[in-house]
Design a protein around this motif. Structure first.
Motif, mmCIF file in Angstrom:
data_model
loop_
_atom_site.group_PDB
_atom_site.id
_atom_site.type_symbol
_atom_site.label_atom_id
_atom_site.label_comp_id
_atom_site.label_asym_id
_atom_site.label_seq_id
_atom_site.Cartn_x
_atom_site.Cartn_y
_atom_site.Cartn_z
ATOM 1 N N TYR A 1 9.546 5.680 -1.215
ATOM 2 C CA TYR A 1 11.005 4.723 -0.735
ATOM 3 C C TYR A 1 11.823 5.406 0.400
ATOM 4 O O TYR A 1 11.913 6.613 0.390
ATOM 5 C CB TYR A 1 11.717 4.399 -1.834
ATOM 6 N N ASP A 2 11.906 4.981 1.341
ATOM 7 C CA ASP A 2 12.492 5.444 2.406
ATOM 8 C C ASP A 2 13.638 4.457 3.069
ATOM 9 O O ASP A 2 13.286 3.328 3.668
ATOM 10 C CB ASP A 2 11.870 5.948 3.896
ATOM 11 N N ALA A 3 15.023 4.637 2.995
ATOM 12 C CA ALA A 3 15.947 3.642 3.193
ATOM 13 C C ALA A 3 15.854 3.559 4.774
ATOM 14 O O ALA A 3 16.509 2.313 5.289
ATOM 15 C CB ALA A 3 17.461 3.923 2.792
ATOM 16 N N GLN A 4 15.543 4.407 5.475
ATOM 17 C CA GLN A 4 15.469 4.476 7.127
ATOM 18 C C GLN A 4 14.300 3.629 7.426
ATOM 19 O O GLN A 4 14.235 3.316 8.635
ATOM 20 C CB GLN A 4 15.497 5.822 7.477
ATOM 21 N N ASP A 5 13.270 3.402 6.713
ATOM 22 C CA ASP A 5 12.114 3.008 7.098
ATOM 23 C C ASP A 5 11.861 1.335 6.485
ATOM 24 O O ASP A 5 11.622 1.197 5.491
ATOM 25 C CB ASP A 5 10.966 3.576 6.585
ATOM 26 N N MET A 6 12.243 0.465 7.340
ATOM 27 C CA MET A 6 12.416 -0.916 6.876
ATOM 28 C C MET A 6 10.799 -1.653 6.428
ATOM 29 O O MET A 6 10.794 -2.558 5.984
ATOM 30 C CB MET A 6 13.032 -1.965 7.930
ATOM 31 N N ASN A 7 9.862 -0.861 7.321
ATOM 32 C CA ASN A 7 8.713 -1.347 6.870
ATOM 33 C C ASN A 7 7.637 -0.564 5.963
ATOM 34 O O ASN A 7 6.623 -0.769 5.368
ATOM 35 C CB ASN A 7 7.412 -1.248 8.160
ATOM 36 N N GLY A 8 8.443 0.270 5.368
ATOM 37 C CA GLY A 8 7.752 1.231 4.219
ATOM 38 C C GLY A 8 7.998 0.626 2.736
ATOM 39 O O GLY A 8 8.388 -0.648 2.609
ATOM 40 N N ALA A 9 7.556 1.440 1.955
ATOM 41 C CA ALA A 9 7.779 0.865 0.452
ATOM 42 C C ALA A 9 9.153 0.628 0.006
ATOM 43 O O ALA A 9 10.106 1.460 0.155
ATOM 44 C CB ALA A 9 6.786 1.994 -0.586
ATOM 45 N N SER A 10 9.097 -0.390 -0.746
ATOM 46 C CA SER A 10 10.693 -0.596 -1.419
ATOM 47 C C SER A 10 10.798 -0.082 -2.645
ATOM 48 O O SER A 10 9.834 0.237 -3.296
ATOM 49 C CB SER A 10 10.928 -2.188 -1.213
ATOM 50 N N SER A 11 11.975 0.040 -3.135
ATOM 51 C CA SER A 11 12.165 0.493 -4.484
ATOM 52 C C SER A 11 11.751 -0.329 -5.520
ATOM 53 O O SER A 11 11.264 0.382 -6.508
ATOM 54 C CB SER A 11 13.871 0.694 -4.502
ATOM 55 N N LEU A 12 11.672 -1.299 -5.191
ATOM 56 C CA LEU A 12 11.224 -2.237 -6.389
ATOM 57 C C LEU A 12 9.725 -2.451 -6.265
ATOM 58 O O LEU A 12 9.272 -2.269 -7.338
ATOM 59 C CB LEU A 12 11.762 -3.743 -5.934
ATOM 60 N N ALA A 13 9.026 -2.170 -5.289
ATOM 61 C CA ALA A 13 7.499 -1.960 -5.271
ATOM 62 C C ALA A 13 7.095 -0.774 -5.944
ATOM 63 O O ALA A 13 6.322 -0.826 -6.714
ATOM 64 C CB ALA A 13 7.195 -2.112 -3.985
ATOM 65 N N MET A 14 8.091 0.470 -5.940
ATOM 66 C CA MET A 14 7.530 1.737 -6.599
ATOM 67 C C MET A 14 7.830 1.575 -8.155
ATOM 68 O O MET A 14 6.849 1.811 -8.753
ATOM 69 C CB MET A 14 8.354 2.743 -5.874
ATOM 70 N N GLN A 15 8.908 0.756 -8.321
ATOM 71 C CA GLN A 15 9.279 0.623 -9.900
ATOM 72 C C GLN A 15 8.008 -0.224 -10.349
ATOM 73 O O GLN A 15 7.772 0.046 -11.807
ATOM 74 C CB GLN A 15 10.457 -0.305 -10.184
ATOM 75 N N ARG A 16 7.747 -1.241 -9.681
ATOM 76 C CA ARG A 16 6.555 -2.288 -10.294
ATOM 77 C C ARG A 16 5.424 -1.430 -10.520
ATOM 78 O O ARG A 16 4.566 -1.537 -11.505
ATOM 79 C CB ARG A 16 6.347 -3.324 -9.435
ATOM 80 N N TYR A 17 4.953 -0.516 -9.406
ATOM 81 C CA TYR A 17 3.940 0.160 -9.619
ATOM 82 C C TYR A 17 3.879 1.112 -10.635
ATOM 83 O O TYR A 17 2.825 1.197 -11.623
ATOM 84 C CB TYR A 17 3.654 0.731 -8.395
ATOM 85 N N LEU A 18 4.879 2.000 -10.909
ATOM 86 C CA LEU A 18 4.918 2.697 -12.112
ATOM 87 C C LEU A 18 5.081 1.857 -13.466
ATOM 88 O O LEU A 18 4.503 2.460 -14.571
ATOM 89 C CB LEU A 18 6.337 3.450 -11.996
ATOM 90 N N GLY A 19 5.449 0.747 -13.248
ATOM 91 C CA GLY A 19 5.598 -0.113 -14.493
ATOM 92 C C GLY A 19 4.333 -0.468 -15.000
ATOM 93 O O GLY A 19 4.005 -1.033 -16.313
ATOM 94 N N LYS A 20 3.205 -0.347 -14.327
ATOM 95 C CA LYS A 20 1.824 -0.226 -14.798
ATOM 96 C C LYS A 20 1.467 0.492 -15.894
ATOM 97 O O LYS A 20 0.478 0.468 -16.905
ATOM 98 C CB LYS A 20 0.662 -0.241 -13.768
ATOM 99 N N ILE A 21 2.363 1.379 -16.108
ATOM 100 C CA ILE A 21 1.789 2.550 -16.786
ATOM 101 C C ILE A 21 2.924 2.420 -18.103
ATOM 102 O O ILE A 21 4.133 2.353 -17.848
ATOM 103 C CB ILE A 21 2.071 4.016 -16.310
ATOM 104 N N SER A 22 2.577 2.379 -19.336
ATOM 105 C CA SER A 22 3.506 2.100 -20.374
ATOM 106 C C SER A 22 4.375 3.227 -20.779
ATOM 107 O O SER A 22 3.921 4.330 -20.634
ATOM 108 C CB SER A 22 2.514 1.483 -21.589
ATOM 109 N N GLY A 23 5.506 3.177 -21.308
ATOM 110 C CA GLY A 23 6.445 4.547 -21.678
ATOM 111 C C GLY A 23 5.816 5.114 -22.877
ATOM 112 O O GLY A 23 5.931 6.350 -22.616
ATOM 113 N N PRO A 24 5.063 4.656 -23.888
ATOM 114 C CA PRO A 24 4.748 5.341 -24.803
ATOM 115 C C PRO A 24 3.374 6.370 -24.180
ATOM 116 O O PRO A 24 3.127 7.428 -24.664
ATOM 117 C CB PRO A 24 3.899 4.541 -25.799
#
Length: 513
Positions: free
Chosen positions: A359-382
């Motif tokens: 995520y880069d706040a200066q790059d409007m076309n880059g990955a968003s913080s939400l997209a990163m969170q969703r991607y990581l969310g594919k892996i369970s906490g346990p």
């Protein structure tokens, strides 16, 4: 007219001795094979008949019954051809010998009497020795594998006529012997892969060194092309060498799975398995109608590398949680229950987002913080809970790529890792199933990982201010103990705690930016 020959069948990574009883009576020609044989075993009667006729012996006519005892144990595989053929020859008076009572024999027969290699020979050799048998007869290609076991005489043949000659003491035949130490000298770590080939990424190398020194699971998070897979494939080159006990454990699993290289006697380098992300649940942890080891067991005493972890099926990752915790896989079926060891070092990698960028706040076309969170969310906490080190990987700069200076070699890193493991071996001497810091339970962590006031204060601030989860507490203590071992320090110091904290990035609140 009854003959008895001993064979064996594998159950998990162990073996059971099987009595092959052959009975003959007058009547219409008929062949009965009983004792829960699978299709491969049932078809042995046709191979056996052709092999006997094509080697100059006569096939007995009449009613033949072959019983594989114990009758309630399912029999599978191709190892029963040779003992059934020898039983028929002994029953029909074509072989006169007293050796059969002291011999276990295995082998698949071709139609011309040649003996073909089989799988699972090493567990059979171990069990035959345990049961007090004097001889083990195996196919020639499997001879070296069986000869690793001392205390039992191994004879390896490539034709059934050679077995007949040996049983009747015709000719001089010496048991096969191998020098186990020579395998470790000749089959060491790969000389092709070396950490000196990796430019830059010193922080990642340090994290992987800590993981290797303590047997910790690790995950690398970084953009494509940053060297995650390249470094993961070099981890076995910095792990401590296999002990003879570990080598035998690993070889048994590979032998049962049928993936042991032809003619190879012993696995002497730590396995590295990297299944594709489309792997099924059964292929990953083991199973099937006839239970077989999965990737996590074939990585036993080595490294299981899962590249692009979020792309694996969630169900496949979830069934891996318990084996990672327990160090073994239990597979239960209606007629049997088997256990495969799965003491592995899990190494995973992933991109920070579906697009591969941070995520880069200066790059409007880059990955968003939400997209990163969703991607990581594919892996369970346990599952993340069972990963001790979270290592952030950044792109390598041009200056690092073009520079002529080489990094540390795998041998230099390995020497430090081995010294740290020696400290842990002394620490856990006499404890069952605990060989490294990563395998400590909560009670042992409290006993071994004691902190001074300064270290406790740093850890307290990390838990409260950085938003670290409670599950990170024990992980940080284990990793800090390993860092102290690498530093040759008897006590855990504040700098060891501080370094361990930085490897819990995925637990931090707001780590995505």
């Amino acid at each position: 007219m009854l003959a008895r020959v001993f064979c064996a069948s594998t159950v998990g990574v162990d073996a059971r001795i099987i009595d092959v009883e052959t009975h003959h009576t007058n009547g219409m020609p008929k062949f009965f094979l009983v004792g829960l044989p699978d299709r491969a075993v049932s078809e042995s009667r046709d191979r056996v008949e052709a092999a006997i006729r094509n080697t100059g012996s006569y096939y007995p006519l009449g009613r033949i019954t072959v019983n594989l005892a114990p009758a309630d144990l399912p029999k599978e595989g191709n190892a029963f051809d040779l003992p059934i053929a020898i039983g028929l020859l002994r029953m029909s008076g074509q072989i006169y010998t007293e050796k059969l009572e002291e011999t276990v024999m295995l082998g698949e027969l071709s139609l011309d009497g040649k003996i073909r290699p089989i799988k699972g020979v090493l567990p059979v050799a171990v069990e035959a020795k345990k049961q007090g048998f004097q001889y083990l007869v195996v196919p020639k290609e499997n001879g070296a594998e069986a000869a690793v076991v001392e205390g039992i005489e191994i004879f390896a043949f490539d034709h059934i006529n050679q077995v007949k000659d040996w049983l009747e003491n015709r000719g001089s035949m010496d048991p096969l012997e191998v020098d186990v130490k020579s395998f470790f000298n000749n089959n060491g770590q790969s000389k092709i892969l070396d950490f000196c080939d990796v430019r830059g990424q010193e922080n990642v190398k340090r994290g992987l060194e800590i993981a290797a020194a303590g047997g910790h699971n690790a995950i690398m998070v970084g953009p494509p092309g940053s060297g995650k897979t390249m470094m993961a494939r070099r981890i076995p080159t910095i792990l401590p060498p296999l002990s003879l006990e570990e080598a035998l454990e690993t070889t048994k699993i590979h032998s049962v799975s049928g993936i042991l290289d032809g003619g190879k006697a012993l696995i002497t380098s730590r396995p590295f398995r990297a299944p594709h992300h489309t792997v099924s649940d059964v292929a990953l942890v083991g199973g099937g109608s006839i239970p077989m080891p999965g990737e996590i067991s074939m990585s036993h005493n080595g490294v299981l590398f899962l590249d692009e972890l979020p792309e694996f099926k969630r169900s496949a990752l979830e069934v891996m949680r318990q084996p990672l915790e327990d160090g073994f896989v239990s597979i239960s079926r209606a007629r049997m229950s088997v256990t495969y060891p799965s003491r592995v070092m899990l190494v995973a990698s992933m991109n920070p987002s579906p697009s591969g960028d941070w995520y880069d706040a200066q790059d409007m076309n880059g990955a968003s913080s939400l997209a990163m969170q969703r991607y990581l969310g594919k892996i369970s906490g346990p599952l993340l809970d069972r990963i001790d080190l979270h290592i952030e990987v950044n792109k390598v700069s041009y200056d690092e790529l073009s520079g002529k200076a080489k990094g540390e070699s795998s041998q230099e890193i390995r020497e430090r890792v081995v010294k740290a493991r020696e400290v842990q071996t002394k620490r856990f001497f006499g404890l069952k199933s605990v060989y490294s810091n990563a395998q400590m339970n909560t009670r042992m962590v409290r006993k071994v990982c004691k902190l001074d006031d300064a270290g406790s204060e740093i850890l307290k601030k990390a838990i409260t201010s950085l938003g670290l989860s409670a599950r990170a507490y024990d992980r940080i203590l284990k990793v800090s103990r390993t860092i102290a071992d690498l530093d040759h320090s008897e006590n855990i110091k504040p700098n060891h705690i501080a370094e361990a904290i930085q490897y819990r990035s995925l637990d931090r609140e707001g780590w995505l930016g």
